[in-house]
Design a protein around this motif. Structure first.
Motif, PDB file in Angstrom:
ATOM      1  N   SER A 180       0.831  -1.210   0.000  1.00 40.82           N
ATOM      2  CA  SER A 180       0.000   0.000   0.000  1.00 40.82           C
ATOM      3  C   SER A 180       0.862   1.254   0.000  1.00 40.82           C
ATOM      4  O   SER A 180       0.346   2.360   0.155  1.00 40.82           O
ATOM      5  N   GLY A 181       2.175   1.087  -0.135  1.00 40.32           N
ATOM      6  CA  GLY A 181       3.085   2.228  -0.103  1.00 40.32           C
ATOM      7  C   GLY A 181       3.126   2.957  -1.427  1.00 40.32           C
ATOM      8  O   GLY A 181       2.389   2.624  -2.366  1.00 40.32           O
ATOM      9  N   SER A 182       4.015   3.943  -1.501  1.00 39.40           N
ATOM     10  CA  SER A 182       4.131   4.746  -2.712  1.00 39.40           C
ATOM     11  C   SER A 182       5.279   4.261  -3.589  1.00 39.40           C
ATOM     12  O   SER A 182       5.553   4.840  -4.629  1.00 39.40           O
ATOM     13  N   GLN A 183       5.984   3.211  -3.134  1.00 37.35           N
ATOM     14  CA  GLN A 183       7.125   2.695  -3.900  1.00 37.35           C
ATOM     15  C   GLN A 183       7.288   1.210  -3.613  1.00 37.35           C
ATOM     16  O   GLN A 183       6.527   0.639  -2.837  1.00 37.35           O
ATOM     17  N   LEU A 184       8.300   0.628  -4.248  1.00 41.26           N
ATOM     18  CA  LEU A 184       8.550  -0.807  -4.065  1.00 41.26           C
ATOM     19  C   LEU A 184       8.953  -1.109  -2.626  1.00 41.26           C
ATOM     20  O   LEU A 184       9.686  -0.341  -2.004  1.00 41.26           O
ATOM     21  N   HIS A 185       8.477  -2.252  -2.112  1.00 39.54           N
ATOM     22  CA  HIS A 185       8.929  -2.774  -0.828  1.00 39.54           C
ATOM     23  C   HIS A 185       9.089  -4.279  -0.946  1.00 39.54           C
ATOM     24  O   HIS A 185       8.723  -4.878  -1.951  1.00 39.54           O
ATOM     25  N   GLU A 186       9.608  -4.864   0.111  1.00 38.78           N
ATOM     26  CA  GLU A 186       9.704  -6.320   0.170  1.00 38.78           C
ATOM     27  C   GLU A 186       9.466  -6.775   1.591  1.00 38.78           C
ATOM     28  O   GLU A 186       9.516  -5.971   2.533  1.00 38.78           O
ATOM     29  N   LEU A 187       9.205  -8.058   1.733  1.00 36.99           N
ATOM     30  CA  LEU A 187       9.080  -8.677   3.056  1.00 36.99           C
ATOM     31  C   LEU A 187      10.146  -9.758   3.136  1.00 36.99           C
ATOM     32  O   LEU A 187       9.970 -10.852   2.613  1.00 36.99           O
ATOM     33  N   THR A 188      11.285  -9.392   3.722  1.00 34.90           N
ATOM     34  CA  THR A 188      12.352 -10.370   3.931  1.00 34.90           C
ATOM     35  C   THR A 188      12.222 -10.894   5.355  1.00 34.90           C
ATOM     36  O   THR A 188      12.045 -10.113   6.284  1.00 34.90           O
ATOM     37  N   ILE A 189      12.254 -12.214   5.517  1.00 31.32           N
ATOM     38  CA  ILE A 189      12.124 -12.813   6.842  1.00 31.32           C
ATOM     39  C   ILE A 189      13.454 -13.476   7.206  1.00 31.32           C
ATOM     40  O   ILE A 189      13.980 -14.279   6.443  1.00 31.32           O
ATOM     41  N   GLU A 190      13.989 -13.067   8.353  1.00 33.79           N
ATOM     42  CA  GLU A 190      15.265 -13.600   8.817  1.00 33.79           C
ATOM     43  C   GLU A 190      15.070 -14.130  10.224  1.00 33.79           C
ATOM     44  O   GLU A 190      14.418 -13.483  11.045  1.00 33.79           O
ATOM     45  N   ARG A 191      15.659 -15.263  10.496  1.00 34.22           N
ATOM     46  CA  ARG A 191      15.547 -15.795  11.850  1.00 34.22           C
ATOM     47  C   ARG A 191      16.719 -15.323  12.690  1.00 34.22           C
ATOM     48  O   ARG A 191      17.875 -15.453  12.292  1.00 34.22           O
ATOM     49  N   LEU A 192      16.398 -14.742  13.845  1.00 34.76           N
ATOM     50  CA  LEU A 192      17.457 -14.310  14.766  1.00 34.76           C
ATOM     51  C   LEU A 192      18.085 -15.530  15.418  1.00 34.76           C
ATOM     52  O   LEU A 192      17.376 -16.461  15.842  1.00 34.76           O
ATOM     53  N   GLU A 193      19.395 -15.531  15.517  1.00 30.99           N
ATOM     54  CA  GLU A 193      20.080 -16.597  16.256  1.00 30.99           C
ATOM     55  C   GLU A 193      19.616 -16.523  17.714  1.00 30.99           C
ATOM     56  O   GLU A 193      19.270 -15.443  18.209  1.00 30.99           O
ATOM     57  N   PRO A 194      19.597 -17.687  18.411  1.00 26.83           N
ATOM     58  CA  PRO A 194      19.120 -17.693  19.807  1.00 26.83           C
ATOM     59  C   PRO A 194      19.820 -16.627  20.641  1.00 26.83           C
ATOM     60  O   PRO A 194      21.038 -16.464  20.567  1.00 26.83           O
ATOM     61  N   GLY A 195      19.025 -15.876  21.386  1.00 27.84           N
ATOM     62  CA  GLY A 195      19.578 -14.843  22.269  1.00 27.84           C
ATOM     63  C   GLY A 195      19.832 -13.507  21.591  1.00 27.84           C
ATOM     64  O   GLY A 195      20.149 -12.525  22.261  1.00 27.84           O
ATOM     65  N   LYS A 196      19.727 -13.457  20.254  1.00 32.32           N
ATOM     66  CA  LYS A 196      19.994 -12.206  19.535  1.00 32.32           C
ATOM     67  C   LYS A 196      18.695 -11.410  19.359  1.00 32.32           C
ATOM     68  O   LYS A 196      17.597 -11.973  19.317  1.00 32.32           O
ATOM     69  N   THR A 197      18.843 -10.096  19.219  1.00 34.95           N
ATOM     70  CA  THR A 197      17.683  -9.211  19.096  1.00 34.95           C
ATOM     71  C   THR A 197      17.891  -8.255  17.921  1.00 34.95           C
ATOM     72  O   THR A 197      18.967  -8.221  17.308  1.00 34.95           O
TER      73      THR A 197
END
Ligand SMILES: [Cu+2]
Length: 277
Positions: A189-206
């Protein structure tokens, strides 16, 4: 475009190969398989227009993605001049109907969208450990989408259980993502290109660890590993992502360069940590 320098070491099967959850009663989208190796794509040269599911298989050693971008009325040399570069030019005539987000060695990714007729490139912008994006090692391939008879384009849209809306510059989820296999409807719904990249955080990382890693010029071991996603769709369009999530903490991320300042959208705040239970 995912520009993160994923290392070959930091990848492993979290986005398990899942069959698309598609309606069984009526016609399902055509499935096109794209195979990514180090550093080339295997794919058909020509496909018919219409609702299409792309299945990205990565039997390579490094993580790979399959960005799909092109135009209805441009030549391949014109499209290659814009996109075959370490930093692609986000020209306003380019369209990104759908693309498969990065997955590690041995993983696969499933995305679906309406493909308009035109000339397209399939490209991978993931950098190798030497810092060079795969596209600059020749990892792109031409794809011609030809007009199809109306009967051939009447497939049903995938049934989604969650909607993620992309805007300038945020992700909005219709419901929390739980562990298991989902078909996610992704609306831009934005005014330009976007993406949805999904990355898993290593345990304990934020998210803070990831931001520190970015601040350190992405040197050293990244605190995340690629879990898939969808590149695009172009503004006003919709795409679907079929993904299997394990319990854990993840980042939703957008690496698309901004049309105004060229900065990746995560620098504009388009990155979000979620917990999958
Ligand atoms: Cu974005």
């Amino acid at each position: 475009m995912t520009l993160t320098p994923w290392r070959p070491l930091c990848v492993l099967g979290i986005a398990a190969c899942a069959a698309p959850k598609l309606s069984t009663k009526t016609s399902t989208p055509r499935v096109v398989t794209i195979t990514a190796t180090d550093y080339a794509f295997g794919a058909p040269d020509t496909i018919p227009a219409g609702l299409t599911t792309f299945r990205l298989l990565n039997p390579g050693r490094e993580p790979h993605q399959a960005v799909i971008a092109g135009a209805p009325d441009k030549t391949f040399p014109e499209i290659e001049r814009a996109l075959v570069a370490a930093e692609p030019s986000m020209l306003d005539w380019l369209t990104f109907p759908v693309g498969a987000g990065a997955v590690g060695s041995g993983d696969s990714s499933i995305v679906t969208a309406e493909m308009p007729p035109g000339n397209y490139l399939v490209l991978c912008y993931i950098p190798s450990p030497d810092g060079k994006p795969h596209v600059m090692k020749g990892m792109y391939r031409r794809l011609v989408v030809v007009s199809a008879a109306p009967a051939a384009v009447g497939a049903d849209e995938p049934k989604a259980d969650v909607t993620v809306t992309l805007s300038d510059y945020a992700f909005a989820l219709s419901a929390p993502l739980s562990a298991g296999t989902h078909t996610i409807r992704v609306e831009n719904s934005g005014s330009q290109l976007h993406e949805l990249t999904i990355e898993r955080l290593e345990p304990g990382k934020t998210l803070a660890d990831w931001q520190q890693w970015v601040a350190d010029s992405m040197r050293g071991t990244p605190p995340t590993e690629p879990a898939g996603g969808v590149t695009g769709p172009t503004k006003g369009k919709v795409a679907w992502l079929t993904i299997t999530l394990q319990p854990g903490n993840y980042l939703l991320n957008c690496y698309v360069p901004d049309v105004k300042d060229g900065m990746p959208h995560f620098m504009h705040g388009m990155v979000q940590e979620i917990t999958v239970n």
